[in-house]
Design an enzyme around this catalytic site. Structure first.
Site, PDB file in Angstrom:
ATOM      1  N   ASP A 168       1.019  -0.962   0.033  1.00 33.09           N
ATOM      2  CA  ASP A 168       0.003  -0.130   0.092  1.00 33.09           C
ATOM      3  C   ASP A 168       0.887   1.195  -0.195  1.00 33.09           C
ATOM      4  O   ASP A 168       2.104   1.254  -0.020  1.00 33.09           O
ATOM      5  CB  ASP A 168      -0.971  -0.031   1.168  1.00 33.09           C
ATOM      6  N   GLU A 187     -10.703   6.601   4.632  1.00 32.06           N
ATOM      7  CA  GLU A 187      -9.667   5.900   5.772  1.00 32.06           C
ATOM      8  C   GLU A 187      -9.684   6.485   7.069  1.00 32.06           C
ATOM      9  O   GLU A 187     -10.835   6.666   7.656  1.00 32.06           O
ATOM     10  CB  GLU A 187      -8.176   5.912   5.040  1.00 32.06           C
TER      11      GLU A 187
END
Length: 670
Positions: free
Chosen positions: A347, A553
């Site tokens: 990521d 997020e």
């Protein structure tokens, strides 16, 4: 001796000159350089002549190299190219860097394998498809002018359509698609998304998110199709939409991308990202191996069966071990047991977060990530640290060359599979697909199928929906009724999403209502009306649209899940006075129980995207409500986490709940 004046060149430029002389050979040509007092570099003409004589055949056959022959097998091409690569070239292929921090020259200099846009990163504000193509092709020029001419691919978060790009079609977020229970629809959305991504020259989409969200307090829960593993598995049908239908004769685990209208997909975030304690983003998933394998792993098995080309690793940990450093789950299980043959990607700055604090020891993090089995690294800015650190680790035999070769082999395999060597440049004729009406119609279909009707009338025999199109005067209220940014949610234009109607093209719910009602019906919009205003106007009915602002997020982690103000006040002021339908725009269930009694009809609309006309389609009975809850609607946050099948299961609305309606046409035909 022949004297060549290189004094005006920098050290790096001289090194690049020597590398070009070495041409197709993995070992650099060693030349004897001497510097006279004037700083003029002298190259032995005898040595250069000898090298040219010995390697003339190689110079002549450069275009006949095996890896450039599309008639050979992908395996043969990969092995031929890999055998020619230096360590420096291999490490470059393992890097994905952010567009703002690189250039065509730097792609060339460091042999970069991939470029990316982080959330909201674009060449210019409201950039056209052509501008995106120009940018991607410029990076490609840098890659193709390297010694071996290995093309780059460009990556972007296209998680509900091509959501970073102005004028793109924005589809419902995954939680809404889960409510449709329609894998074939999701596959068509994948195909449409691939076309729009390719319209901007981009070849790689970081989708789908196949997390099984077990706690709606998690800020990424809307990226998950469901709390139910089997439903998430069914929705992996988006992968053949993005990449193409895998041939029946292709071995299990082999990635497949079918042509220039398809993109590399990425199943994410491996593994257990939806199971963290209290839904805290990037936190720790505490569960035994059997639970991990039963709840969180099955969507990856299905994705691999469907030929997914890449898998992205999660920021989270499993029982205290960071996934970015988890050799057992990445190499031993994913690669060796499941036989995944695509590439594993980190990521964004993922290995930076292996340590606490982040980046405490970057060489340790590089060693841990590479050794765990990650193949490509999102190292957006400080990528020379990665190059220097990994070079040192290999030269000091801390990381074997076989691990580097495994990573590069997987990356090259995907590049050959998708035809990138034969067609490296973006096709300007594809720009016509961005935001086309066909895709907007598809998004509208997805919106209406994702609507979940939770209540319809104060009694079963007196339903409020479908609403009458012809009425003297109606009220539309709520801050979400006329706000495309709020309607679309996070990961739209910007990482955290946007507010308002200026940066997106689409139809707000307010405009959808106006488009649908009879021309003689007066529609009054007031964002936050007081009770007296509602009383004095004697509305036939009201449509109240409330919910969450955009987030993404960690910014979306929420421990109370209350409807943000002034939502509750709007509900009380309007629904306490007149008949009302409340539409909740949110990435997850919210605390609604205190208001259900005063609401006549209640709709979970999730984050529907740009095509709000789909909401009006079902409100007014042009289509029936068919959506079913993809996750449990709790009574209070004190019950969380609570998922279907739990012993303490006591929901306000259970998983799978959703009322149906008849269309207006069907009602009139009875």
């Amino acid at each position: 001796d022949f004297v060549l004046d290189l004094a005006h060149l920098s050290y790096v430029q001289r090194r690049q000159f020597l590398r070009k002389l070495s041409f197709t050979y993995p070992v650099e040509l060693v030349l004897v350089l001497t510097m006279d007092l004037d700083g003029i570099a002298k190259i032995s003409l005898l040595l250069v002549g000898l090298w040219l004589l010995l390697n003339w055949a190689g110079l002549l056959s450069v275009d006949q190299m095996k890896y450039k022959d599309p008639n050979l097998s992908i395996d043969a091409r990969v092995e031929d190219l890999l055998s020619r690569m230096t360590l420096e070239e291999k490490i470059g292929q393992m890097l994905q860097v952010e567009r703002k921090h690189t250039s065509a020259d730097l792609v060339n200099k460091y042999f970069i394998g991939s470029v990316m846009s982080e959330g909201g990163s674009m060449p210019t504000p409201q950039a056209s498809a052509e501008t995106w193509v120009d940018m991607v092709n410029e990076f490609q020029k840098g890659a193709l002018s390297t010694r071996l001419g290995i093309p780059v691919f460009y990556g972007v978060d296209a998680v509900h359509g091509h959501n970073t790009v102005y004028n793109a079609t924005i589809f419902p977020h995954n939680i809404g698609l889960g409510a449709t229970r329609d894998p074939e629809l999701v596959k068509r959305i994948g195909a449409a998304t691939a076309l729009e991504v390719r319209a901007t020259g981009i070849q790689y989409a970081y989708a789908p998110c196949i997390a099984v969200c077990r706690d709606p307090r998690w800020g990424r829960c809307y990226e998950s199709y469901s709390e139910d593993t089997e439903l998430v598995q069914a929705m992996t049908e988006i992968i053949p939409g993005l990449q193409g239908d895998i041939p029946h004769n292709l071995p299990k685990g082999v990635p497949f991308i079918s042509g220039k209208e398809k993109v590399i997909g990425s199943a994410k975030h491996y593994v257990g990202d939806g199971g963290t304690v209290n839904g805290i983003n990037e936190h720790n998933t505490v569960i035994d191996r059997d639970g991990l394998m039963k709840i969180h792993m099955p969507p990856y098995l299905t994705s691999i069966d469907k030929g997914v080309a890449s898998i992205m690793v999660s920021y989270s940990s499993w029982n205290g071990v960071k996934m970015h450093a988890h050799h057992d789950l990445i190499t031993a299980f994913l690669k060796n047991t499941l036989h995944f043959k695509g590439f594993v990607i980190s990521d964004f700055e993922g290995i930076d977060r292996i340590t606490t604090p982040h980046r405490a020891n970057i060489n340790y993090s590089i060693e841990a990530g590479v050794s765990a089995g990650i193949d490509m690294f999102m190292f957006p800015k400080l990528y020379t640290e990665f190059i220097d650190g990994l070079s040192m680790l290999v030269k000091n035999e801390r990381i074997p060359m076989s691990r580097i070769d495994d990573a590069v082999r997987r990356i090259l395999w995907v590049k050959f599979m998708m035809g990138l060597f034969e067609n490296p440049y973006a096709d300007y004729s594809m720009t016509k697909y961005l935001g086309i009406q066909e895709h907007r119609n598809l998004a509208r279909e997805a919106v209406r199928k994702s609507m979940v009707l939770l209540k319809n009338g104060q009694s079963v025999d007196k339903p409020l929906l479908p609403l009458p199109k012809k009425a003297p005067k109606i009220l539309v209220a709520g801050i979400h009724a006329d706000n495309l940014g709020y309607q679309c949610g996070g990961w739209t234009i910007e990482w955290q999403g946007v507010s308002g109607n200026n940066l997106l093209k689409g139809t707000t719910i307010l405009n959808a209502v106006k488009n649908t009602v009879d021309p003689e019906t007066t529609v009054i919009y007031k964002e936050n009306p007081d009770a007296e205003f509602v009383k004095s106007n004697e509305f036939s009915y009201a449509i109240v649209v409330v919910g969450e602002p955009p987030y993404a997020e960690t910014h979306g982690d929420n421990m109370n899940l209350a409807i943000p103000d002034p939502g509750p006040e709007i509900i009380r002021n309007v629904c306490g006075v007149t008949k009302c339908v409340v539409i909740v725009i949110s990435g997850r269930p919210l605390v609604i129980e205190p208001y259900v009694g005063m609401i006549d009809a209640l709709v979970a609309a999730w984050l529907p995207g740009s095509e709000g006309q789909g909401v009006a389609d079902v409100l007014y009975g042009d289509y029936a409500f068919t959506g079913k809850l993809p996750r449990t609607w709790f009574k209070s946050v004190d019950q969380l986490p609570m998922n279907v099948g739990d012993p303490h299961y006591d929901p306000l609305f259970p998983f799978g709940f959703g009322l149906s309606t008849q269309t207006t046409e069907a009602l009139f035909s009875e």
